[in-house]
Design a protein around this motif. Structure first.
Motif, mmCIF file in Angstrom:
data_model
loop_
_atom_site.group_PDB
_atom_site.id
_atom_site.type_symbol
_atom_site.label_atom_id
_atom_site.label_comp_id
_atom_site.label_asym_id
_atom_site.label_seq_id
_atom_site.Cartn_x
_atom_site.Cartn_y
_atom_site.Cartn_z
ATOM 1 N N LEU A 12 0.830 -1.203 0.000
ATOM 2 C CA LEU A 12 0.000 0.000 0.000
ATOM 3 C C LEU A 12 0.867 1.257 0.000
ATOM 4 O O LEU A 12 0.545 2.247 -0.667
ATOM 5 C CB LEU A 12 -0.934 -0.003 1.206
ATOM 6 C CG LEU A 12 -2.010 -1.097 1.222
ATOM 7 C CD1 LEU A 12 -2.882 -0.959 2.468
ATOM 8 C CD2 LEU A 12 -2.876 -1.039 -0.030
ATOM 9 N N VAL A 16 0.848 4.259 -2.779
ATOM 10 C CA VAL A 16 0.668 5.687 -2.493
ATOM 11 C C VAL A 16 1.750 6.503 -3.193
ATOM 12 O O VAL A 16 1.472 7.516 -3.851
ATOM 13 C CB VAL A 16 0.694 5.943 -0.975
ATOM 14 C CG1 VAL A 16 0.689 7.449 -0.694
ATOM 15 C CG2 VAL A 16 -0.498 5.282 -0.296
ATOM 16 N N SER A 19 1.025 6.655 -6.855
ATOM 17 C CA SER A 19 -0.047 7.597 -7.199
ATOM 18 C C SER A 19 0.461 9.032 -7.186
ATOM 19 O O SER A 19 0.096 9.848 -8.045
ATOM 20 C CB SER A 19 -1.213 7.450 -6.220
ATOM 21 O OG SER A 19 -1.900 6.237 -6.423
ATOM 22 N N HIS A 43 -6.099 7.545 -8.412
ATOM 23 C CA HIS A 43 -4.743 8.016 -8.102
ATOM 24 C C HIS A 43 -4.774 9.424 -7.508
ATOM 25 O O HIS A 43 -4.056 9.719 -6.542
ATOM 26 C CB HIS A 43 -3.889 8.008 -9.369
ATOM 27 C CG HIS A 43 -3.506 6.639 -9.832
ATOM 28 N ND1 HIS A 43 -2.671 5.815 -9.107
ATOM 29 C CD2 HIS A 43 -3.849 5.945 -10.945
ATOM 30 C CE1 HIS A 43 -2.508 4.673 -9.759
ATOM 31 N NE2 HIS A 43 -3.211 4.726 -10.872
ATOM 32 N N THR A 46 -5.903 9.281 -3.916
ATOM 33 C CA THR A 46 -4.848 8.787 -3.032
ATOM 34 C C THR A 46 -3.812 9.872 -2.769
ATOM 35 O O THR A 46 -3.366 10.068 -1.626
ATOM 36 C CB THR A 46 -4.178 7.549 -3.651
ATOM 37 O OG1 THR A 46 -5.147 6.516 -3.795
ATOM 38 C CG2 THR A 46 -3.041 7.046 -2.769
ATOM 39 N N ALA A 103 -5.545 3.935 -0.886
ATOM 40 C CA ALA A 103 -4.523 3.135 -1.570
ATOM 41 C C ALA A 103 -5.058 1.757 -1.929
ATOM 42 O O ALA A 103 -4.802 1.235 -3.026
ATOM 43 C CB ALA A 103 -3.285 3.009 -0.691
ATOM 44 N N THR A 106 -7.255 2.109 -4.940
ATOM 45 C CA THR A 106 -6.462 2.324 -6.152
ATOM 46 C C THR A 106 -5.884 1.013 -6.661
ATOM 47 O O THR A 106 -5.866 0.748 -7.871
ATOM 48 C CB THR A 106 -5.328 3.326 -5.877
ATOM 49 O OG1 THR A 106 -5.900 4.576 -5.486
ATOM 50 C CG2 THR A 106 -4.464 3.534 -7.109
#
Length: 404
Positions: A12, A16, A19, A43, A46, A103, A106
């Motif tokens: 995760l 992040v 993104s 994205h 996030t 996250a 995403t």
């Protein structure tokens, strides 16, 4: 959060950071514009959730990446700090939990994941030139027309001055010349399609078979590949449809041949996810693989964007399966759609396996995939219906490009 959603803190945290980079780096987004468009909201959400964290180190590294998306050191530090924060189950900080949820979401909708390079990477040197790469071929082509285990068909077009595309093709040919499989047992076919054979003099002697397919319209990958199979690949047990920007490792051909010895095997992708390298990492990978003759690029040091489970780029299949389905759909003209249609039809008639070999896509300027009106080039075929290309098509004719 659902138990079916990604929850590993390190994964995760990497998502992040990815993104954040994608939100601020147009080069990374350009790897796959459609896939970015389809997941952009996730994205962006996030990246926005990240800015709500009160952690000073997170804020500092976020600011650095926002200003310099290619800062691999900042990416590594941010990911490490986020991994620590996300490793605390039931964190009372609502901002951390909101970031965790963003996250995870995403990672359920995106096919893009930025892979930062090694933080201690040195600045990239001058990219190797096309002539330098062709002069360094490990083994010369055999040029024979005898039956072979495999034929690798590479469709190609590059306008004058397109040094990126020509450099990439030279690198691909260099990697294919340096294979562990016996050289006389595989054939490398380059098919150039254009209004004139502008690169024949450069590449004809660097492959076993150079075929020119005259066409002055938009690039038609499907017809170009079909021409290559009909007029360059045969006779061959296996066909590999390989884009001219995919840098392969030394065991690329040998692994494929061995896999097809398994009963029932008819087609496969050799990779799961493909790493689209940035310009600096492309130059580094090409130098290592083609000039230093390393068996493969040092993946752990390279920067790029993973495209998860792409439909094309490199597909292996038996030649008789390629012929049974009528080759690729020649109605596709311009980039987009043809690979997806092809593998859907391949899998309808023969099972497709997917392996986890490394796959590297070299950087180049992106071609348009939509017309001036914003409509994808493949829309006309989509209206007719994907997978509607007749299996009995008279494909690969040099005197006829159906999309022209």
């Amino acid at each position: 959060m659902s138990a079916a959603r990604p929850s590993d803190p390190a994964a995760l945290a990497a998502a992040v950071t990815s993104s954040l980079v994608l939100a601020h780096d147009p080069v990374s987004r350009a790897v796959a514009p459609d896939y970015w468009d389809w997941s952009a909201d996730a994205h962006q959400s996030t990246a926005k959730a990240l800015t709500a964290l009160g952690d000073e180190q997170v804020r500092a590294e976020t600011d650095r990446i926002t200003a310099h998306p290619d800062d691999d050191g900042a990416a590594a530090r941010l990911t490490a700090r986020l991994t620590d924060l996300l490793s605390r189950p039931g964190d009372p900080d609502q901002a951390v939990e909101a970031l965790r949820a963003a996250a995870a979401h995403t990672e359920t909708v995106s096919r893009l994941l930025v892979r930062p390079g090694a933080p201690d990477r040195s600045a990239p040197g001058t990219p190797p030139g096309t002539a330098e790469l062709l002069a360094a071929l490990a083994r010369p082509p055999h040029g024979g027309r005898h039956p072979v285990d495999a034929a690798v068909v590479i469709p190609f077009r590059a306008p004058d001055g397109a040094t990126g595309r020509t450099r990439n093709l030279a690198a691909v040919l260099g990697a294919l010349a340096d294979q562990s499989h016996p050289r006389e047992r595989y054939r490398v076919v380059v098919v150039e399609t254009d209004r004139r054979p502008r690169w024949r003099r450069l590449f004809a002697d660097a492959c076993d078979s150079y075929v020119f397919a005259p066409d002055d319209g938009r690039f038609n990958k499907s017809w170009t590949v079909n021409v290559g199979v009909v007029h360059g690949a045969r006779p061959a047990e296996l066909v590999c449809v390989l884009d001219g920007d995919i840098l392969v490792d030394r065991d690329f051909v040998a692994r494929a041949v061995e896999r097809f010895r398994q009963p029932g095997t008819q087609a496969h992708w050799p990779f799961e996810d493909m790493l689209f390298l940035d310009p600096g990492s492309s130059a580094e990978a090409v130098r290592a693989r083609c000039l230093d003759h390393a068996p493969d690029p040092d993946q752990d040091r390279l920067r790029g964007v993973y495209l998860r489970r792409p439909p094309g780029g490199c597909v292996w299949l038996r030649e008789d399966l390629f012929t049974r389905i009528g080759g690729m759909d020649e109605r596709f003209c311009g980039w987009g759609g043809e690979d997806q249609d092809f593998v859907w039809r391949v899998e309808r008639y023969g099972p497709m396996d997917r392996h986890r070999d490394p796959a590297f896509h070299l950087h180049h300027d992106r071609s348009a995939h939509r017309g001036d009106d914003g409509v994808p080039f493949y829309e006309e075929v989509e209206r007719a219906g994907f997978c509607s290309w007749p299996c009995d098509s008279d494909f690969g004719r040099l005197d006829r490009n159906p999309a022209s």
